[in-house]
Enzyme design. Sequence first.
Site, PDB file in Angstrom:
ATOM      1  N   CYS A  16       0.861  -1.177   0.000  1.00 23.39           N
ATOM      2  CA  CYS A  16       0.000   0.000   0.000  1.00 23.39           C
ATOM      3  C   CYS A  16       0.892   1.219   0.000  1.00 23.39           C
ATOM      4  CB  CYS A  16      -0.908   0.008   1.227  1.00 23.39           C
ATOM      5  SG  CYS A  16      -2.070  -1.372   1.285  1.00 23.39           S
ATOM      6  N   GLY A  42      -0.603   0.376  -5.042  1.00 26.24           N
ATOM      7  CA  GLY A  42      -1.928  -0.165  -4.790  1.00 26.24           C
ATOM      8  C   GLY A  42      -2.939   0.437  -5.735  1.00 26.24           C
ATOM      9  N   ASN A 116       0.560   0.458   5.942  1.00 24.79           N
ATOM     10  CA  ASN A 116       1.287  -0.288   4.920  1.00 24.79           C
ATOM     11  C   ASN A 116       2.001  -1.435   5.612  1.00 24.79           C
ATOM     12  OD1 ASN A 116       4.305   0.349   2.992  1.00 24.79           O
ATOM     13  ND2 ASN A 116       2.746  -1.193   2.674  1.00 24.79           N
ATOM     14  N   GLY A 117       1.615  -2.675   5.273  1.00 19.03           N
ATOM     15  CA  GLY A 117       2.236  -3.832   5.888  1.00 19.03           C
ATOM     16  C   GLY A 117       1.202  -4.872   6.264  1.00 19.03           C
ATOM     17  N   CYS A 253      12.548  -5.017   3.741  1.00 17.75           N
ATOM     18  CA  CYS A 253      12.020  -5.900   2.696  1.00 17.75           C
ATOM     19  C   CYS A 253      12.851  -5.753   1.422  1.00 17.75           C
ATOM     20  CB  CYS A 253      10.557  -5.567   2.416  1.00 17.75           C
ATOM     21  SG  CYS A 253       9.854  -6.519   1.061  1.00 17.75           S
ATOM     22  N   CYS A 399       4.835 -15.171   1.969  1.00 15.85           N
ATOM     23  CA  CYS A 399       5.144 -13.949   2.710  1.00 15.85           C
ATOM     24  C   CYS A 399       3.960 -13.612   3.609  1.00 15.85           C
ATOM     25  CB  CYS A 399       5.414 -12.792   1.758  1.00 15.85           C
ATOM     26  SG  CYS A 399       5.655 -11.202   2.616  1.00 15.85           S
TER      27      CYS A 399
END
Length: 485
Positions: A16, A42, A116-117, A253, A399
Amino acid sequence: MEEGRQRDMDEPREFCGLFGVFGHRQASWLAYLGLYALQHRGQEACGIVSNNKGALTMHKEMGLVSDVFNGSVLSKLKGDMAVGHVRYSTTGSSVLKNAQPLLIDYAKGSICIAHNGNLVNSLLLRQYLEKHGSIFQTTTDSELIIHLMAKARSTDLEKSLIYALSRIKGAYSLVMMNENNLIGVRDPLGFRPLVLGKLGRSWCLASETCAFDLVGAKYIREIAPGEIVFINKNGVRSVRPRELSSRKNHAFCTFEHVYFSRPDSVVFGETVHLIRRKLGEKLAAEYPVNADFVVPVPDSGFSAAMGYSHASGIPLEMGIIRNHYVGRTFIQPAQDSRDLGVRVKFNLLREVLRGKRVVIVDDSIVRGTTSKIRVRNLRKAGVKEVHLMISCPPHRFPCFFGIDFHRSSELIANKYESLEKIRQYLDVDSLGYLSLDGMLSCLKYPKNNYCTACWTGKYPVSAEKKQGKFSLEMRCCGQGEIINP
């Protein structure tokens, strides 16, 4: 419809995108521009919450930023503070109620959150909160944070937020806003990027620096892992609570560098394009090929292809052209036409490719369907040899931190036990994946500061059993395993 969905899901899905602004009379317009720059993160839904002298107003819809917002909508989002969000769902269905920012009125005032995550203890937390009287409006893990803040005994914003954050686990960068503050949060391991910028006397928060470039803001710094920043009329105040400190190394990441981030962004302290070019150079050293052209798969394969071409001395050629104007709702007239979705998105320059030996450089292969169709189309176009080079290692593990593949069975590198089996399935003359050490050697920090779970199966934070995109919905419907607190 299922075949069409599977083709669309063959590529890894974005996380996102977050954007926030404090102290600008056109805050909602800046948020709109920031989200426009972050659209690649997104494309399912987007929203903006504005703050006009303590009154929070929201507008969000399903669709792209340019479709959801116009001058009329933005003129109603008044105030000098705003928070925006573009969403691809990694927890919860792609429906309007799950779109963000989430705006909630509760006993401690009004607050909005953009996340976000992905949290990895959301099932346990939701069951606990429901048993203690919480009523949820969405099936996203983001809403848990506000409910935890409401449960905190303190009425102080900072203490309530720390209480909530100390009880969640996983990947989260947050941009939040209440009546007086714009707030930025990054999880202790730093999975997701979050950066601070300045525009005149105004302050901005964003997932990537490319958003600052569009609005004209100056990049100041990253929000550090485990840091909370409060931005208000007194300026920027940084808090690093001991509850968010980590004894572990960071877990940046790596896929942000490989695929997700825009090449013109600075992520984890490095320009993404330059990293991808290094990945391509390393790939050429590990997998040298005799070929006529290096051809990138647009758009995320372009930088790595440049690096491969430079290191190998093989000319770079534009053999695959992408149509950037294919909407998510493109209707396929015949579902048995399996390659239509690929052909409408990518077209081949047949006169360039016919009779040539080509190195196709792509960022990753997840499920393999799109790659197989693309190779078949290259063969039909008369390409003599197809050598497929991938600028990261094979994805073998799910993931749980924000990329939308939760099951190993979905991944081609897990389905086929050897590189040769994958090569045969894709029908390429040679196949090369960049090694894990080769990939990590291209990055700034020591290798133990990056999350590589989708390649190695070594997770920086353990996830709950039954963790998946629709876990909260299955649990609410009585279809999932109930986990005792």
